[in-house]
Design a protein around this motif. Structure first.
Motif, PDB file in Angstrom:
ATOM      1  N   LEU A  26     130.220  90.535 -77.747  1.00  0.00           N
ATOM      2  CA  LEU A  26     130.056  89.087 -77.762  1.00  0.00           C
ATOM      3  C   LEU A  26     129.592  88.636 -79.136  1.00  0.00           C
ATOM      4  O   LEU A  26     128.721  89.262 -79.726  1.00  0.00           O
ATOM      5  CB  LEU A  26     129.000  88.707 -76.703  1.00  0.00           C
ATOM      6  CG  LEU A  26     128.563  87.251 -76.598  1.00  0.00           C
ATOM      7  CD1 LEU A  26     129.720  86.381 -76.160  1.00  0.00           C
ATOM      8  CD2 LEU A  26     127.415  87.132 -75.593  1.00  0.00           C
ATOM      9  N   GLU A  27     130.191  87.565 -79.631  1.00  0.00           N
ATOM     10  CA  GLU A  27     129.757  86.980 -80.908  1.00  0.00           C
ATOM     11  C   GLU A  27     129.442  85.510 -80.669  1.00  0.00           C
ATOM     12  O   GLU A  27     130.267  84.790 -80.092  1.00  0.00           O
ATOM     13  CB  GLU A  27     130.884  87.031 -81.956  1.00  0.00           C
ATOM     14  CG  GLU A  27     131.421  88.423 -82.269  1.00  0.00           C
ATOM     15  CD  GLU A  27     130.493  89.225 -83.161  1.00  0.00           C
ATOM     16  OE1 GLU A  27     129.734  88.601 -83.930  1.00  0.00           O
ATOM     17  OE2 GLU A  27     130.513  90.463 -83.058  1.00  0.00           O
ATOM     18  N   VAL A  28     128.272  85.079 -81.084  1.00  0.00           N
ATOM     19  CA  VAL A  28     127.953  83.649 -81.044  1.00  0.00           C
ATOM     20  C   VAL A  28     127.544  83.254 -82.466  1.00  0.00           C
ATOM     21  O   VAL A  28     126.589  83.795 -83.018  1.00  0.00           O
ATOM     22  CB  VAL A  28     126.818  83.335 -80.048  1.00  0.00           C
ATOM     23  CG1 VAL A  28     126.505  81.844 -80.052  1.00  0.00           C
ATOM     24  CG2 VAL A  28     127.187  83.790 -78.637  1.00  0.00           C
ATOM     25  N   ARG A  32     125.770  77.428 -82.783  1.00  0.00           N
ATOM     26  CA  ARG A  32     126.622  77.178 -81.626  1.00  0.00           C
ATOM     27  C   ARG A  32     125.833  76.959 -80.339  1.00  0.00           C
ATOM     28  O   ARG A  32     124.709  77.384 -80.215  1.00  0.00           O
ATOM     29  CB  ARG A  32     127.515  78.401 -81.372  1.00  0.00           C
ATOM     30  CG  ARG A  32     128.768  78.442 -82.173  1.00  0.00           C
ATOM     31  CD  ARG A  32     129.945  77.975 -81.310  1.00  0.00           C
ATOM     32  NE  ARG A  32     131.176  78.006 -82.073  1.00  0.00           N
ATOM     33  CZ  ARG A  32     132.103  78.961 -81.933  1.00  0.00           C
ATOM     34  NH1 ARG A  32     131.923  79.952 -81.076  1.00  0.00           N
ATOM     35  NH2 ARG A  32     133.196  78.919 -82.640  1.00  0.00           N
ATOM     36  N   TYR A  33     126.538  76.354 -79.383  1.00  0.00           N
ATOM     37  CA  TYR A  33     126.034  76.259 -78.007  1.00  0.00           C
ATOM     38  C   TYR A  33     126.999  77.065 -77.149  1.00  0.00           C
ATOM     39  O   TYR A  33     128.167  76.700 -77.005  1.00  0.00           O
ATOM     40  CB  TYR A  33     125.990  74.791 -77.588  1.00  0.00           C
ATOM     41  CG  TYR A  33     125.846  74.502 -76.113  1.00  0.00           C
ATOM     42  CD1 TYR A  33     125.323  75.448 -75.230  1.00  0.00           C
ATOM     43  CD2 TYR A  33     126.213  73.268 -75.602  1.00  0.00           C
ATOM     44  CE1 TYR A  33     125.183  75.162 -73.883  1.00  0.00           C
ATOM     45  CE2 TYR A  33     126.073  72.974 -74.256  1.00  0.00           C
ATOM     46  CZ  TYR A  33     125.571  73.927 -73.396  1.00  0.00           C
ATOM     47  OH  TYR A  33     125.454  73.648 -72.060  1.00  0.00           O
ATOM     48  N   ALA A  34     126.524  78.181 -76.633  1.00  0.00           N
ATOM     49  CA  ALA A  34     127.357  79.034 -75.791  1.00  0.00           C
ATOM     50  C   ALA A  34     126.813  79.032 -74.372  1.00  0.00           C
ATOM     51  O   ALA A  34     125.607  79.131 -74.170  1.00  0.00           O
ATOM     52  CB  ALA A  34     127.367  80.459 -76.338  1.00  0.00           C
ATOM     53  N   THR A 195     120.760  77.875 -82.491  1.00  0.00           N
ATOM     54  CA  THR A 195     121.779  78.485 -81.646  1.00  0.00           C
ATOM     55  C   THR A 195     121.260  78.508 -80.204  1.00  0.00           C
ATOM     56  O   THR A 195     120.126  78.906 -79.962  1.00  0.00           O
ATOM     57  CB  THR A 195     122.070  79.923 -82.128  1.00  0.00           C
ATOM     58  OG1 THR A 195     122.324  79.894 -83.528  1.00  0.00           O
ATOM     59  CG2 THR A 195     123.259  80.526 -81.395  1.00  0.00           C
ATOM     60  N   GLU A 210     130.295  74.653 -76.508  1.00  0.00           N
ATOM     61  CA  GLU A 210     131.346  74.914 -77.493  1.00  0.00           C
ATOM     62  C   GLU A 210     132.042  76.237 -77.199  1.00  0.00           C
ATOM     63  O   GLU A 210     133.166  76.463 -77.617  1.00  0.00           O
ATOM     64  CB  GLU A 210     130.722  75.002 -78.897  1.00  0.00           C
ATOM     65  CG  GLU A 210     130.124  73.696 -79.363  1.00  0.00           C
ATOM     66  CD  GLU A 210     129.229  73.916 -80.566  1.00  0.00           C
ATOM     67  OE1 GLU A 210     129.595  73.455 -81.644  1.00  0.00           O
ATOM     68  OE2 GLU A 210     128.174  74.561 -80.421  1.00  0.00           O
ATOM     69  N   GLN A 211     131.309  77.114 -76.521  1.00  0.00           N
ATOM     70  CA  GLN A 211     131.854  78.438 -76.227  1.00  0.00           C
ATOM     71  C   GLN A 211     131.458  78.787 -74.802  1.00  0.00           C
ATOM     72  O   GLN A 211     130.279  78.717 -74.464  1.00  0.00           O
ATOM     73  CB  GLN A 211     131.242  79.441 -77.220  1.00  0.00           C
ATOM     74  CG  GLN A 211     131.690  80.861 -77.057  1.00  0.00           C
ATOM     75  CD  GLN A 211     131.048  81.771 -78.116  1.00  0.00           C
ATOM     76  OE1 GLN A 211     130.306  81.309 -78.987  1.00  0.00           O
ATOM     77  NE2 GLN A 211     131.314  83.053 -78.032  1.00  0.00           N
ATOM     78  N   VAL A 212     132.413  79.109 -73.960  1.00  0.00           N
ATOM     79  CA  VAL A 212     132.101  79.472 -72.582  1.00  0.00           C
ATOM     80  C   VAL A 212     132.448  80.949 -72.396  1.00  0.00           C
ATOM     81  O   VAL A 212     133.560  81.373 -72.693  1.00  0.00           O
ATOM     82  CB  VAL A 212     132.892  78.609 -71.577  1.00  0.00           C
ATOM     83  CG1 VAL A 212     132.549  79.014 -70.152  1.00  0.00           C
ATOM     84  CG2 VAL A 212     132.581  77.129 -71.791  1.00  0.00           C
ATOM     85  N   VAL A 213     131.443  81.715 -71.971  1.00  0.00           N
ATOM     86  CA  VAL A 213     131.633  83.155 -71.803  1.00  0.00           C
ATOM     87  C   VAL A 213     131.547  83.475 -70.317  1.00  0.00           C
ATOM     88  O   VAL A 213     130.519  83.222 -69.681  1.00  0.00           O
ATOM     89  CB  VAL A 213     130.530  83.930 -72.570  1.00  0.00           C
ATOM     90  CG1 VAL A 213     130.718  85.429 -72.408  1.00  0.00           C
ATOM     91  CG2 VAL A 213     130.503  83.526 -74.040  1.00  0.00           C
TER      92      VAL A 213
END
Ligand SMILES: Nc1ncnc2c1ncn2[C@@H]1O[C@H](COP(=O)(O)OP(=O)(O)OP(=O)(O)O)[C@@H](O)[C@H]1O
Ligand SMILES: [Mg+2]
Length: 222
Positions: A26-28, A32-34, A195, A210-213
């Protein structure tokens, strides 16, 4: 900012080993908002605990801000956690014998280089930002669950962390309070470029990230 490489967590139990996290990459990126989503038992909290320096991975590497956190010794790890990472977890509690403002100030006071005269005004400012300026001298038992959670957020921000970890911070709150707490967390992400990694069951909240994991059975779903 955050990089997980082939991270595994195996718990030893009476029933044998439990593979809770099975090779997460995983990279954030910084700022960012993950959002981390996945079914109950899929390994989200286990992953967050490892990322936050609270539970050692069985194998794999976790870099926060370029630092291989699990290669740090105990005292360096404690310092890193306190200075760089903010925690807002579901059942995390405030110290019951301390007033709100003392709870917020505490993580900064543990850093000997900071004085009370510098820390307390900042703690009060943070309590105002989370809407609790009038409650700064309340004890946790005198605050609602939502007020306590907001105090936890203020406490998580006192050391200006680079990484804010929130594990279902609103699971036990009503919808309106949930929205307010989320607005606070995403506001911190936006305004301070902190972050934010947030675990949530609420797909609407995750949708704003911004990023959904997606996590399933201890792994990231591609
Ligand atoms: N301390 C522990 N000892 C043994 N097994 C554990 C431990 N913590 C978690 N587990 C197991 O590891 C798996 C992943 O648990 P985890 O708490 O990480 O899931 P989760 O995705 O956070 O679930 P939830 O959405 O319900 O919070 C589950 O099967 C759980 O039973
Ligand atoms: Mg969990």
């Amino acid at each position: 900012m955050l990089s997980c490489r082939s991270v595994h967590k195996v718990y030893a139990t009476d029933r044998g080993p439990v593979d809770a996290v099975r090779g997460v990459d995983l990279e954030v990126a910084a700022g960012r908002y993950a959002a981390l989503i996945g079914r109950s038992g899929s390994g989200k909290s286990s992953l967050m605990a490892m990322v936050g320096g609270l539970a050692r991975p069985t194998s794999g590497t976790i870099l926060v801000d370029g630092i291989d956190i699990w290669s740090l010794g105990d005292s360096a790890m404690a310092r890193f956690r306190s200075r760089r990472i903010g925690y807002v977890f579901q059942f995390q509690s405030l110290l019951p014998t301390l007033r709100a403002i003392d709870n917020v100030a505490l993580p900064a006071l543990l850093d000997r280089s900071r004085s009370r005269g510098d820390v307390y005004p900042r703690a009060l400012e943070l309590l105002r930002e989370v809407g609790l300026g009038d409650h700064h001298d309340a004890f946790p038992s005198e605050m609602s669950a939502g007020e306590q959670r907001r105090t936890v957020i203020a406490r998580a921000l006192i050391n200006e962390p680079a990484l804010l970890l929130a594990d279902e911070p609103t699971a036990d709150l009503d919808e309106q309070t949930e929205r307010e707490i989320l607005a606070l967390l995403t506001g911190v992400n936006r305004d301070r470029s902190t972050t934010l990694v947030l675990v949530t069951h609420n797909l609407a909240l995750a949708g704003a990230a911004e990023q959904v994991v997606h996590i399933a059975d201890g792994a990231v779903v591609p």
